[in-house]
Scaffold this motif. Structure first.
Motif, PDB file in Angstrom:
ATOM      1  N   UNK A 117       0.824  -1.241   0.083  1.00 43.79           N
ATOM      2  CA  UNK A 117      -0.081   0.169   0.180  1.00 43.79           C
ATOM      3  C   UNK A 117       1.006   1.470  -0.263  1.00 43.79           C
ATOM      4  N   UNK A 118       0.314   2.342  -0.572  1.00 44.44           N
ATOM      5  CA  UNK A 118       1.137   3.434  -0.669  1.00 44.44           C
ATOM      6  C   UNK A 118       0.319   4.688  -0.131  1.00 44.44           C
ATOM      7  N   UNK A 119       0.835   5.737   0.458  1.00 45.04           N
ATOM      8  CA  UNK A 119       0.313   6.644   0.973  1.00 45.04           C
ATOM      9  C   UNK A 119       0.706   8.230   0.447  1.00 45.04           C
ATOM     10  N   UNK A 120       0.013   8.992   0.395  1.00 44.74           N
ATOM     11  CA  UNK A 120       0.480  10.601   0.409  1.00 44.74           C
ATOM     12  C   UNK A 120       0.100  11.144   1.557  1.00 44.74           C
ATOM     13  N   UNK A 121       0.975  12.164   2.248  1.00 48.55           N
ATOM     14  CA  UNK A 121       0.651  13.027   2.963  1.00 48.55           C
ATOM     15  C   UNK A 121       1.113  14.363   2.816  1.00 48.55           C
ATOM     16  N   UNK A 122       1.091  15.464   3.884  1.00 44.59           N
ATOM     17  CA  UNK A 122       1.333  16.636   3.354  1.00 44.59           C
ATOM     18  C   UNK A 122       1.622  17.529   4.607  1.00 44.59           C
ATOM     19  N   UNK A 163       2.713  24.721   6.327  1.00 49.07           N
ATOM     20  CA  UNK A 163       3.526  25.874   7.020  1.00 49.07           C
ATOM     21  C   UNK A 163       2.902  25.701   8.551  1.00 49.07           C
ATOM     22  N   UNK A 164       3.705  25.448   9.507  1.00 52.74           N
ATOM     23  CA  UNK A 164       3.425  25.457  10.999  1.00 52.74           C
ATOM     24  C   UNK A 164       2.257  24.640  11.412  1.00 52.74           C
ATOM     25  N   UNK A 165       1.990  23.572  10.557  1.00 57.15           N
ATOM     26  CA  UNK A 165       1.326  22.448  10.922  1.00 57.15           C
ATOM     27  C   UNK A 165       1.764  21.138  11.044  1.00 57.15           C
ATOM     28  N   UNK A 166       1.413  20.234  11.699  1.00 57.08           N
ATOM     29  CA  UNK A 166       1.690  18.890  11.490  1.00 57.08           C
ATOM     30  C   UNK A 166       1.440  18.305  10.386  1.00 57.08           C
ATOM     31  N   UNK A 167       2.107  17.243  10.118  1.00 58.79           N
ATOM     32  CA  UNK A 167       1.955  16.600   8.755  1.00 58.79           C
ATOM     33  C   UNK A 167       0.802  15.503   8.835  1.00 58.79           C
ATOM     34  N   UNK A 168       0.040  15.496   7.780  1.00 58.37           N
ATOM     35  CA  UNK A 168      -1.262  14.908   7.788  1.00 58.37           C
ATOM     36  C   UNK A 168      -1.223  13.971   6.652  1.00 58.37           C
ATOM     37  N   UNK A 169      -1.910  12.977   6.798  1.00 63.23           N
ATOM     38  CA  UNK A 169      -2.248  11.903   5.835  1.00 63.23           C
ATOM     39  C   UNK A 169      -3.343  12.368   4.990  1.00 63.23           C
ATOM     40  N   UNK A 170      -3.281  12.285   3.614  1.00 58.45           N
ATOM     41  CA  UNK A 170      -3.925  12.748   2.550  1.00 58.45           C
ATOM     42  C   UNK A 170      -4.793  11.514   1.891  1.00 58.45           C
ATOM     43  N   UNK A 171      -4.052  10.580   1.497  1.00 57.23           N
ATOM     44  CA  UNK A 171      -4.834   9.570   0.681  1.00 57.23           C
ATOM     45  C   UNK A 171      -3.994   8.148   0.654  1.00 57.23           C
ATOM     46  N   UNK A 172      -4.773   7.200   0.244  1.00 54.69           N
ATOM     47  CA  UNK A 172      -3.942   5.924   0.312  1.00 54.69           C
ATOM     48  C   UNK A 172      -4.459   5.030  -0.842  1.00 54.69           C
ATOM     49  N   UNK A 173      -3.770   4.109  -1.259  1.00 57.37           N
ATOM     50  CA  UNK A 173      -4.097   3.319  -2.225  1.00 57.37           C
ATOM     51  C   UNK A 173      -3.280   1.811  -1.754  1.00 57.37           C
ATOM     52  N   UNK A 174      -4.355   0.654  -1.909  1.00 55.38           N
ATOM     53  CA  UNK A 174      -3.741  -0.512  -1.474  1.00 55.38           C
ATOM     54  C   UNK A 174      -3.265  -1.147  -2.757  1.00 55.38           C
ATOM     55  N   UNK A 175      -2.729  -2.523  -2.505  1.00 56.86           N
ATOM     56  CA  UNK A 175      -1.786  -3.125  -3.368  1.00 56.86           C
ATOM     57  C   UNK A 175      -2.881  -3.592  -4.366  1.00 56.86           C
ATOM     58  N   UNK A 188      -5.609   9.265  -5.957  1.00 54.52           N
ATOM     59  CA  UNK A 188      -4.522   8.456  -6.284  1.00 54.52           C
ATOM     60  C   UNK A 188      -4.757   7.415  -6.806  1.00 54.52           C
ATOM     61  N   UNK A 189      -3.541   7.115  -7.392  1.00 51.99           N
ATOM     62  CA  UNK A 189      -3.399   5.996  -8.597  1.00 51.99           C
ATOM     63  C   UNK A 189      -2.198   5.545  -8.483  1.00 51.99           C
ATOM     64  N   UNK A 190      -1.811   4.143  -9.027  1.00 54.35           N
ATOM     65  CA  UNK A 190      -0.487   3.581  -8.896  1.00 54.35           C
ATOM     66  C   UNK A 190      -0.483   2.983 -10.625  1.00 54.35           C
ATOM     67  N   UNK A 191       0.764   2.754 -10.787  1.00 54.29           N
ATOM     68  CA  UNK A 191       1.230   2.123 -12.002  1.00 54.29           C
ATOM     69  C   UNK A 191       2.381   1.106 -11.515  1.00 54.29           C
ATOM     70  N   UNK A 192       2.112   0.092 -11.419  1.00 60.42           N
ATOM     71  CA  UNK A 192       2.930  -1.069 -10.692  1.00 60.42           C
ATOM     72  C   UNK A 192       4.047  -1.434 -12.042  1.00 60.42           C
ATOM     73  N   UNK A 193       3.931  -1.248 -13.176  1.00 55.17           N
ATOM     74  CA  UNK A 193       4.819  -1.467 -14.027  1.00 55.17           C
ATOM     75  C   UNK A 193       5.919  -0.369 -13.843  1.00 55.17           C
ATOM     76  N   UNK A 194       5.527   0.682 -13.396  1.00 57.49           N
ATOM     77  CA  UNK A 194       6.566   1.784 -13.472  1.00 57.49           C
ATOM     78  C   UNK A 194       6.927   2.142 -11.851  1.00 57.49           C
ATOM     79  N   UNK A 195       6.489   1.459 -11.074  1.00 62.29           N
ATOM     80  CA  UNK A 195       6.802   1.606  -9.410  1.00 62.29           C
ATOM     81  C   UNK A 195       6.717   2.935  -9.187  1.00 62.29           C
ATOM     82  N   UNK A 196       5.410   3.450  -9.459  1.00 60.18           N
ATOM     83  CA  UNK A 196       5.173   4.801  -9.315  1.00 60.18           C
ATOM     84  C   UNK A 196       3.472   4.952  -8.826  1.00 60.18           C
ATOM     85  N   UNK A 197       3.662   5.883  -7.688  1.00 63.75           N
ATOM     86  CA  UNK A 197       2.295   6.171  -7.338  1.00 63.75           C
ATOM     87  C   UNK A 197       2.018   7.670  -7.682  1.00 63.75           C
TER      88      UNK A 197
END
Length: 115
Positions: A33-38, A41-53, A69-78
């Motif tokens: 699974x892969x995640x994006x966070x953000x 400025x002046x704030x804690x890091x927060x979770x944004x989105x996830x995608x499972x395998x 959120x999307x993924x391309x397993x052939x390119x190892x990229x989210x």
């Protein structure tokens, strides 16, 4: 060794779009699974989105309908497609993943939404 490298950030006007990418190496990408966070400025890091395998997705409520959120397993990229951007979306965006017993982060990519 696991490496995550984000790209695609930049300066965009309110209402605009950006697509972030995160290329992963050093692990079996397709089974993780892969995640994006953000972190604004002046704030804690927060979770944004996830995608499972298997491709199931989940989003922070405030992102639903604007971010994809999307993924391309052939390119190892989210990806994170961000539409209808707002000034409050300004932040450093990080991809991350749990592999083994450690959570790995990329270096982040800056997104600035401003006119």
């Amino acid at each position: 060794q696991v490496h995550l490298v984000e790209s695609g950030g930049g300066l965009v006007q309110p209402g605009g779009s950006l697509r972030l990418s995160c290329v992963v190496s050093g692990m079996t990408f397709s089974t993780n699974a892969m995640n994006w966070h953000r972190q604004a400025p002046g704030k804690q890091r927060e979770w944004v989105a996830s995608i499972t395998s298997g491709g199931s997705t989940n989003y922070l409520d405030s992102m639903k309908g604007r971010f994809t959120i999307s993924r391309d397993n052939a390119k190892n990229t989210v990806y994170l497609q961000m539409n209808s951007l707002k000034p409050e979306d300004t932040a450093i965006y990080y991809c991350g993943t749990l592999y083994g017993n450690r959570y790995y982060w990329g270096q982040g990519t800056q997104v600035t939404v401003s006119s």
